[in-house]
Design a protein around this motif. Sequence first.
Motif, PDB file in Angstrom:
ATOM      1  N   GLN A   1       0.814  -1.209   0.000  1.00 31.92           N
ATOM      2  CA  GLN A   1       0.000   0.000   0.000  1.00 31.92           C
ATOM      3  C   GLN A   1       0.851   1.265   0.000  1.00 31.92           C
ATOM      4  OE1 GLN A   1      -3.152   0.168  -0.550  1.00 31.92           O
ATOM      5  NE2 GLN A   1      -3.430  -2.041  -0.524  1.00 31.92           N
ATOM      6  N   SER A   2       2.053   1.199   0.560  1.00 29.40           N
ATOM      7  CA  SER A   2       2.956   2.357   0.506  1.00 29.40           C
ATOM      8  C   SER A   2       3.367   2.642  -0.930  1.00 29.40           C
ATOM      9  CB  SER A   2       4.201   2.094   1.367  1.00 29.40           C
ATOM     10  OG  SER A   2       3.866   2.010   2.732  1.00 29.40           O
ATOM     11  N   ILE A   3       3.674   1.591  -1.679  1.00 27.90           N
ATOM     12  CA  ILE A   3       4.022   1.763  -3.084  1.00 27.90           C
ATOM     13  C   ILE A   3       2.843   2.354  -3.850  1.00 27.90           C
ATOM     14  CG2 ILE A   3       4.604   0.538  -5.214  1.00 27.90           C
ATOM     15  CD1 ILE A   3       6.148  -1.473  -3.486  1.00 27.90           C
ATOM     16  N   SER A   4       1.658   1.802  -3.617  1.00 28.83           N
ATOM     17  CA  SER A   4       0.462   2.290  -4.305  1.00 28.83           C
ATOM     18  C   SER A   4       0.181   3.753  -3.948  1.00 28.83           C
ATOM     19  CB  SER A   4      -0.740   1.419  -3.938  1.00 28.83           C
ATOM     20  OG  SER A   4      -1.920   1.911  -4.519  1.00 28.83           O
ATOM     21  N   SER A   5       0.243   4.087  -2.659  1.00 28.08           N
ATOM     22  CA  SER A   5      -0.042   5.452  -2.224  1.00 28.08           C
ATOM     23  C   SER A   5       0.996   6.430  -2.750  1.00 28.08           C
ATOM     24  CB  SER A   5      -0.084   5.506  -0.695  1.00 28.08           C
ATOM     25  OG  SER A   5      -0.251   6.829  -0.233  1.00 28.08           O
ATOM     26  N   GLY A   6       2.268   6.044  -2.687  1.00 24.36           N
ATOM     27  CA  GLY A   6       3.327   6.935  -3.144  1.00 24.36           C
ATOM     28  C   GLY A   6       3.236   7.235  -4.624  1.00 24.36           C
ATOM     29  N   LEU A   7       2.985   6.203  -5.420  1.00 26.31           N
ATOM     30  CA  LEU A   7       2.895   6.417  -6.864  1.00 26.31           C
ATOM     31  C   LEU A   7       1.637   7.193  -7.232  1.00 26.31           C
ATOM     32  CD1 LEU A   7       4.124   2.943  -8.180  1.00 26.31           C
ATOM     33  CD2 LEU A   7       5.390   5.081  -8.039  1.00 26.31           C
ATOM     34  N   THR A   8       0.563   7.013  -6.472  1.00 24.72           N
ATOM     35  CA  THR A   8      -0.654   7.789  -6.709  1.00 24.72           C
ATOM     36  C   THR A   8      -0.411   9.271  -6.442  1.00 24.72           C
ATOM     37  OG1 THR A   8      -2.072   5.917  -6.129  1.00 24.72           O
ATOM     38  CG2 THR A   8      -3.060   8.110  -6.047  1.00 24.72           C
ATOM     39  N   LEU A   9       0.304   9.583  -5.369  1.00 22.73           N
ATOM     40  CA  LEU A   9       0.616  10.976  -5.061  1.00 22.73           C
ATOM     41  C   LEU A   9       1.509  11.606  -6.123  1.00 22.73           C
ATOM     42  CD1 LEU A   9       1.253  10.796  -1.199  1.00 22.73           C
ATOM     43  CD2 LEU A   9      -0.708  11.816  -2.368  1.00 22.73           C
ATOM     44  N   LEU A  10       2.315  10.765  -6.776  1.00 19.64           N
ATOM     45  CA  LEU A  10       3.193  11.277  -7.838  1.00 19.64           C
ATOM     46  C   LEU A  10       2.492  11.334  -9.184  1.00 19.64           C
ATOM     47  CD1 LEU A  10       6.519   9.405  -6.934  1.00 19.64           C
ATOM     48  CD2 LEU A  10       5.928  11.794  -6.478  1.00 19.64           C
ATOM     49  N   ASN A  11       1.201  10.936  -9.202  1.00 25.17           N
ATOM     50  CA  ASN A  11       0.401  10.954 -10.443  1.00 25.17           C
ATOM     51  C   ASN A  11       1.009  10.071 -11.525  1.00 25.17           C
ATOM     52  OD1 ASN A  11      -1.603  12.784  -9.524  1.00 25.17           O
ATOM     53  ND2 ASN A  11      -0.203  14.500  -9.884  1.00 25.17           N
TER      54      ASN A  11
END
Length: 388
Positions: free
Chosen positions: A344-354
Amino acid sequence: MQALGARIRGGDLGALPVISGLIVIWGVFQALNPVFLSSTNLVNLTMQCASIGTIALGIVLVLLLGEIDLSVGSVSGLAGAVLAVTFVQAGWPLVFALLAALAAGAAVGALYGLLFTRFGLPSFVITLAGLLGVLGAQLWVLGETGSINLPFDSWIVQFAQQMFLPPWLSYVLVALTVTAYALSLRRRARRRAAADLVSQSGVEISIRTGLLLVVLSGATWYLNLSRGVGVMFVFFLALVVAAHLVLSRTRWGRAVYAVGGSVEAARRAGIRVERIYLSVFTLCTTLAAVGGILAAARLAAANQSSGTGDINLNAIAAAVIGGVSLFGGRGTAFAALLGVIVIQSISSGLTLLNLDSSVRFVVTGVVLVLAVIVDSLSRRTRAAVGRA
């Protein structure tokens, strides 16, 4: 500390690779987007972990036997569909609707266990067929509507979306957890010392307890800067702790590790291997059903896409990344917690980076391969130490 060093040199790395990787992932995403480690985003991250983490906990149990379940995503979707249909359309009381969803999940796992023990079919084949069959059952249960909304004022939706612990209660839980951990370490040390085995010193126990207190207190304080600690996340943590205690403190748990280590040796030791397989497959799909209920409650809906997509892959990847060996017999329930936080950290981080979801799949795949490499190298190290 000498015992810890000896374990690491012997190839028993424990959670060290996962924690190290998580620190690197958090550091990179925080450097690229300062919002990543904000209390608001971390609260969202913990809430996102609960449903997938619960499903991954079931995968941990199956992997400990050296088997696999490819249908947990479909089972979670079926549970969500059963909950929505019985609660919303049929008007059942919520408790009965929840029991029906759990029963559907447990029935699927019991069927897997019977097929595995009676006919000797590989778990890969059984659960792959189950993935398709359960998905068909989910579509049939939903019917022509295809999507059913859960009432926002229902208890289950409030539980998954808006229930957070009061700050004082979260600190009380931290104190109770640390106290129980310290007592457990001291009791284990006394038992090992009484048996003339190497045991942890009082200093090491104090250091471990102090570190846990600092980590849990700091995390709780930081989450309370925003909405706080979600009740659904606490529920997931309780499931992890319960699974850990069952695996480490009961005869059934020791039997699971024994079967995963060597089926024939476990059978010769008098363990009812067939019962272990049946119970583990049933628990796995039951936990998948719990995860599906949490996911449906968080979205306040169940539809044809529930449990599909990357649910299966993320749950299995979380268990493996968390440190459970694909070869069976090694790992703990906490692998589900650590692994799902990484995912979920990978998913959240990449989502924040668009960034596109394709990047998330690639990064998750790379992390999964690295986790398997670490497991393989640690196995070789343990084998070399054993021969020496």
